[in-house]
Write a protein that holds these residues in place. Structure first.
Motif, PDB file in Angstrom:
ATOM      1  N   ASP A 127      70.410  13.698   2.471  1.00 37.57           N
ATOM      2  CA  ASP A 127      69.997  12.987   3.683  1.00 37.57           C
ATOM      3  C   ASP A 127      70.532  13.676   4.937  1.00 37.57           C
ATOM      4  O   ASP A 127      69.820  13.801   5.935  1.00 37.57           O
ATOM      5  CB  ASP A 127      70.466  11.533   3.647  1.00 37.57           C
ATOM      6  N   ARG A 131      68.256  15.244   7.912  1.00 29.71           N
ATOM      7  CA  ARG A 131      68.463  14.845   9.315  1.00 29.71           C
ATOM      8  C   ARG A 131      68.718  16.071  10.194  1.00 29.71           C
ATOM      9  O   ARG A 131      68.190  16.188  11.292  1.00 29.71           O
ATOM     10  CB  ARG A 131      69.619  13.851   9.442  1.00 29.71           C
ATOM     11  N   ARG A 146      58.056  11.130  11.582  1.00 32.60           N
ATOM     12  CA  ARG A 146      58.686   9.804  11.425  1.00 32.60           C
ATOM     13  C   ARG A 146      57.626   8.736  11.140  1.00 32.60           C
ATOM     14  O   ARG A 146      57.807   7.895  10.258  1.00 32.60           O
ATOM     15  CB  ARG A 146      59.479   9.443  12.673  1.00 32.60           C
ATOM     16  N   SER A 148      54.652   9.195   9.906  1.00 28.52           N
ATOM     17  CA  SER A 148      53.979   9.454   8.639  1.00 28.52           C
ATOM     18  C   SER A 148      54.845   9.079   7.447  1.00 28.52           C
ATOM     19  O   SER A 148      54.403   8.382   6.538  1.00 28.52           O
ATOM     20  CB  SER A 148      53.584  10.924   8.564  1.00 28.52           C
ATOM     21  N   PHE A 149      56.095   9.535   7.440  1.00 29.15           N
ATOM     22  CA  PHE A 149      56.918   9.365   6.249  1.00 29.15           C
ATOM     23  C   PHE A 149      57.830   8.151   6.286  1.00 29.15           C
ATOM     24  O   PHE A 149      58.044   7.509   5.268  1.00 29.15           O
ATOM     25  CB  PHE A 149      57.733  10.634   5.984  1.00 29.15           C
ATOM     26  N   PHE A 150      58.386   7.834   7.447  1.00 32.64           N
ATOM     27  CA  PHE A 150      59.311   6.718   7.492  1.00 32.64           C
ATOM     28  C   PHE A 150      58.592   5.400   7.765  1.00 32.64           C
ATOM     29  O   PHE A 150      58.922   4.381   7.179  1.00 32.64           O
ATOM     30  CB  PHE A 150      60.421   6.978   8.512  1.00 32.64           C
ATOM     31  N   ALA A 151      57.595   5.432   8.640  1.00 33.70           N
ATOM     32  CA  ALA A 151      56.812   4.225   8.903  1.00 33.70           C
ATOM     33  C   ALA A 151      55.626   4.124   7.941  1.00 33.70           C
ATOM     34  O   ALA A 151      54.919   3.126   7.930  1.00 33.70           O
ATOM     35  CB  ALA A 151      56.323   4.210  10.348  1.00 33.70           C
ATOM     36  N   GLU A 152      55.387   5.188   7.148  1.00 35.30           N
ATOM     37  CA  GLU A 152      54.333   5.244   6.133  1.00 35.30           C
ATOM     38  C   GLU A 152      52.947   4.924   6.695  1.00 35.30           C
ATOM     39  O   GLU A 152      52.151   4.229   6.086  1.00 35.30           O
ATOM     40  CB  GLU A 152      54.667   4.330   4.953  1.00 35.30           C
ATOM     41  N   THR A 173      52.093  17.638  11.351  1.00 32.34           N
ATOM     42  CA  THR A 173      52.764  17.236  10.113  1.00 32.34           C
ATOM     43  C   THR A 173      52.970  18.436   9.204  1.00 32.34           C
ATOM     44  O   THR A 173      54.063  18.661   8.682  1.00 32.34           O
ATOM     45  CB  THR A 173      51.931  16.159   9.377  1.00 32.34           C
TER      46      THR A 173
END
Length: 188
Positions: A127, A131, A146, A148-152, A173
């Motif tokens: 992680d 970061r 963010r 795309s991957f964290f908020a999906e 991306t």
């Protein structure tokens, strides 16, 4: 009343102009003609509107990039463009199949309730590396990644939210992921 469909010769000339001179006007005419037809064709083939639009956009990006590969002796422009679209559709289906197979395999794995100390340390280290790699991205790339991957969020939703073309979201991306991958591989 809509404009008449371009002739096969018109389309060949436009594609040749894109291949030889990166002619944006010619590409715009190709895009205006093919993009809605590809999306409609994909929707009739069972894709939802967002997936159909995504295939349409990806197809036209491929047309721009591969225009020099077009051989009029092999096929007409329409056949060539729709072959690209069909191949992208097949790729999407394969990806979906692999994803669903992976999800099914994950369901079959036994659940581990506790992570080992080693697993926790490795995850924490990973992680931190991610970061650190994310910090090297441009603000635009970081934002898209963010979302795309964290908020999906799907690419189409990100494009709408940020008022960007879908192709721009995908490019950012892809470039961000390539940069992060390179950094992580270098640091191993």
């Amino acid at each position: 009343m809509s404009a008449p469909a371009p002739s096969a010769d018109d389309m060949k000339q436009w594609l040749k102009a894109v291949a030889e001179h990166e002619d944006r006007g010619a590409f715009g005419r190709l895009f205006q003609y093919f993009a809605p037809r590809i999306a409609s064709f994909m929707e009739r083939g069972g894709l939802n509107a967002a997936e159909a639009e995504e295939i349409s956009q990806e197809t036209m990006v491929a047309v721009w990039r591969k225009a020099a590969l077009y051989d009029p002796a092999q096929a007409g422009v329409s056949t060539w463009v729709f072959t690209i679209a069909r191949n992208l559709r097949v790729d999407l289906a394969r990806k979906a199949s692999r994803t669903s197979a992976g999800v099914a395999a994950m369901r079959e794995l036994p659940m581990r309730l506790e992570a080992s100390v080693e697993d926790t340390a490795l995850a924490s280290e990973r992680d931190a590396r991610v970061r650190s790699a994310m910090a090297t991205l441009s603000p635009e790339q970081a934002t898209v990644l963010r979302l795309s991957f964290f908020a999906e969020k799907p690419h189409a939703e990100i494009a709408k939210e940020l008022s960007l073309p879908l192709g721009t979201v995908k490019s950012r991306t892809r470039l961000a992921m390539a940069k992060i991958r390179a950094i992580l591989e270098r640091d191993q």
